[in-house]
Motif scaffolding. Structure first.
Motif, PDB file in Angstrom:
ATOM      1  N   ALA A 116       0.847  -1.197   0.000  1.00  0.00           N
ATOM      2  CA  ALA A 116       0.000   0.000   0.000  1.00  0.00           C
ATOM      3  C   ALA A 116       0.881   1.246   0.000  1.00  0.00           C
ATOM      4  O   ALA A 116       0.652   2.193  -0.761  1.00  0.00           O
ATOM      5  CB  ALA A 116      -0.920  -0.015   1.223  1.00  0.00           C
ATOM      6  N   GLY A 170      -6.492  -5.172   1.864  1.00  0.00           N
ATOM      7  CA  GLY A 170      -7.201  -6.180   2.640  1.00  0.00           C
ATOM      8  C   GLY A 170      -8.190  -5.622   3.638  1.00  0.00           C
ATOM      9  O   GLY A 170      -8.990  -6.360   4.222  1.00  0.00           O
ATOM     10  N   GLU A 190      -5.897 -12.408   6.924  1.00  0.00           N
ATOM     11  CA  GLU A 190      -6.042 -10.961   6.799  1.00  0.00           C
ATOM     12  C   GLU A 190      -7.418 -10.485   7.264  1.00  0.00           C
ATOM     13  O   GLU A 190      -8.444 -11.091   6.919  1.00  0.00           O
ATOM     14  CB  GLU A 190      -5.821 -10.576   5.327  1.00  0.00           C
ATOM     15  CG  GLU A 190      -6.001  -9.130   4.998  1.00  0.00           C
ATOM     16  CD  GLU A 190      -4.907  -8.216   5.546  1.00  0.00           C
ATOM     17  OE1 GLU A 190      -4.373  -8.483   6.632  1.00  0.00           O
ATOM     18  OE2 GLU A 190      -4.612  -7.208   4.876  1.00  0.00           O
TER      19      GLU A 190
HETATM   20  C1  LIG Z   1      -0.583  -5.413   4.255  1.00  0.00           C
HETATM   21  C2  LIG Z   1      -0.901  -4.681   3.006  1.00  0.00           C
HETATM   22  O1  LIG Z   1      -0.902  -5.587   1.955  1.00  0.00           O
HETATM   23  C3  LIG Z   1       0.144  -3.614   2.710  1.00  0.00           C
HETATM   24  O2  LIG Z   1       0.265  -3.304   1.539  1.00  0.00           O
HETATM   25  O3  LIG Z   1       0.745  -3.084   3.613  1.00  0.00           O
HETATM   26  C4  LIG Z   1      -2.234  -3.946   3.046  1.00  0.00           C
HETATM   27  C5  LIG Z   1      -2.334  -2.852   4.038  1.00  0.00           C
HETATM   28  C6  LIG Z   1      -3.574  -2.013   3.771  1.00  0.00           C
HETATM   29  O4  LIG Z   1      -3.703  -1.507   2.642  1.00  0.00           O
HETATM   30  O5  LIG Z   1      -4.377  -1.851   4.694  1.00  0.00           O
HETATM   31  C7  LIG Z   1      -3.355  -4.925   3.241  1.00  0.00           C
HETATM   32  O6  LIG Z   1      -3.681  -5.223   4.385  1.00  0.00           O
HETATM   33  O7  LIG Z   1      -3.904  -5.352   2.233  1.00  0.00           O
END
Ligand SMILES: C[C@](O)(C(=O)O)[C@H](CC(=O)O)C(=O)O
Length: 329
Positions: free
Chosen positions: A76, A154, A220
């Motif tokens: 992200a 997620g 997740e």
């Molecule tokens: C863990 C994650 O893949 C990330 O990119 O840090 C993300 C974090 C987010 O966008 O909340 C995920 O949880 O999908």
């Protein structure tokens, strides 16, 4: 006679052969790879490995300055900082690998880096390519998930996952690739199936991932602390990673609680990104309204460059006989 070998600052070894005098070692040690370091932390301790989310060189340098034992490269954050876009499956292998490679190699003796690999970016051939590139980039561990290719963060609603078979194909490819390359990179299986299919399906998918040889599991988007605790118990003794996103889908869980629940790795995806946003925004607002950024006294270029290895760079030049910095900077 006892010989003591100690690792000094900058990764240099000192040998004391019992005479009280330190000698230059005539054995040469190679830096231990990030993957081996991470694997040892997992297998030889029962510590919770706390990884602040980093997304660029500066945030990684700050994590290193504070002596974190491991770091997490957030997809992200990478998407936000490198592409200026939301976490909607827009970052591709090249963006992710380039960022991870830079961060993982800032200090060869630095903390191991776990990196987001999203869906693996395609079918088996792309997953194999992604794993190979992460290994070559010096990444210590990565997570690969079961969302569809046009994935999203997620912690957003409306996620869709691929079938269990397709998910396992991704993981099988990852495992075969790391074995083929004789790499001990840590393979973390992530499932996003909770929203669409419920808790039991997640446990089923993660058990299958574990049986395929994944090293760590990641469920997740827990919706409660009880559910998080239950997952650790249902998959024990397989190590689980907890992704803590404050103001995300689930409750806030502290490192102390996660350790007590039995999690082994904890990542804080937005640990750098959210404060960076707040800090940059308030400074730019001040610039707009007051005509000045208002940087606190003492925080000049030198101080910031010092975080980014200014002294080490100057030493490299001086050691080589260079005079570029002989009068200081
Ligand atoms: C863990 C994650 O893949 C990330 O990119 O840090 C993300 C974090 C987010 O966008 O909340 C995920 O949880 O999908």
């Amino acid at each position: 006679m006892a010989i003591t070998i100690t690792l000094g600052p900058n990764g240099q070894y000192h040998v004391n052969n019992g005479s009280g005098r330190e000698q230059e070692p005539d054995i040469h040690f190679l830096p231990i790879s990030g993957s081996t370091k991470l694997r040892r932390m997992l297998n030889e301790t029962n510590e919770l490995i706390v990884c602040p989310g980093v997304y660029d060189g500066l945030s990684a340098r700050v994590a290193m300055q504070l002596d974190f034992k491991a770091m997490y490269m957030t997809g992200a954050g990478t998407t936000a900082s490198r592409l200026g876009m939301a976490d909607l499956g827009l970052a591709q292998l090249h963006d992710m690998k380039t960022n991870a490679e830079m961060i993982a190699n800032l200090d060869p003796n630095g903390p191991p880096l776990i990196a987001d690999m999203d869906t693996g970016y395609g079918g088996p051939l792309m997953v194999a390519k992604s794993v190979q590139q992460y290994i070559q980039a010096g990444v210590a561990g990565f997570h690969i998930e079961d969302q569809v290719l046009s994935k999203r963060c997620g912690h957003l609603a409306g996620k869709k996952v691929v079938s269990k078979e397709e998910y396992l194909m991704r993981l099988r490819t990852a495992k075969l690739t790391k074995d083929r390359l004789h790499s001990d990179i840590v393979l973390i299986a992530r499932t996003d199936a909770l929203q669409q299919h419920g808790y039991e399906e997640c446990i089923d998918r993660l058990k299958a991932a574990r049986d395929l040889g994944a090293d760590v599991g990641l469920l997740e988007g827990f919706t409660s602390k009880e559910q998080a605790r239950q997952a650790v118990q249902d998959l024990a003794p397989w190590p689980l990673l907890l992704n803590m996103v404050e103001n995300g889908a689930g409750p806030v869980i502290t490192t102390y609680e996660a350790k007590e629940m039995g999690f082994r790795i904890m990542i804080f995806s937005f640990a750098s990104l959210a404060p960076a946003y707040m800090g940059i925004k308030s400074a730019l607002e001040r610039l707009k309204t007051e005509g000045v950024v208002g940087t606190p006294e003492g925080l000049g270029p030198r101080k910031l460059f010092e975080v980014c290895g200014l002294s080490q760079s100057m030493k490299i030049d001086a050691d080589a006989g260079g005079l570029a910095f002989s009068n200081g900077v």
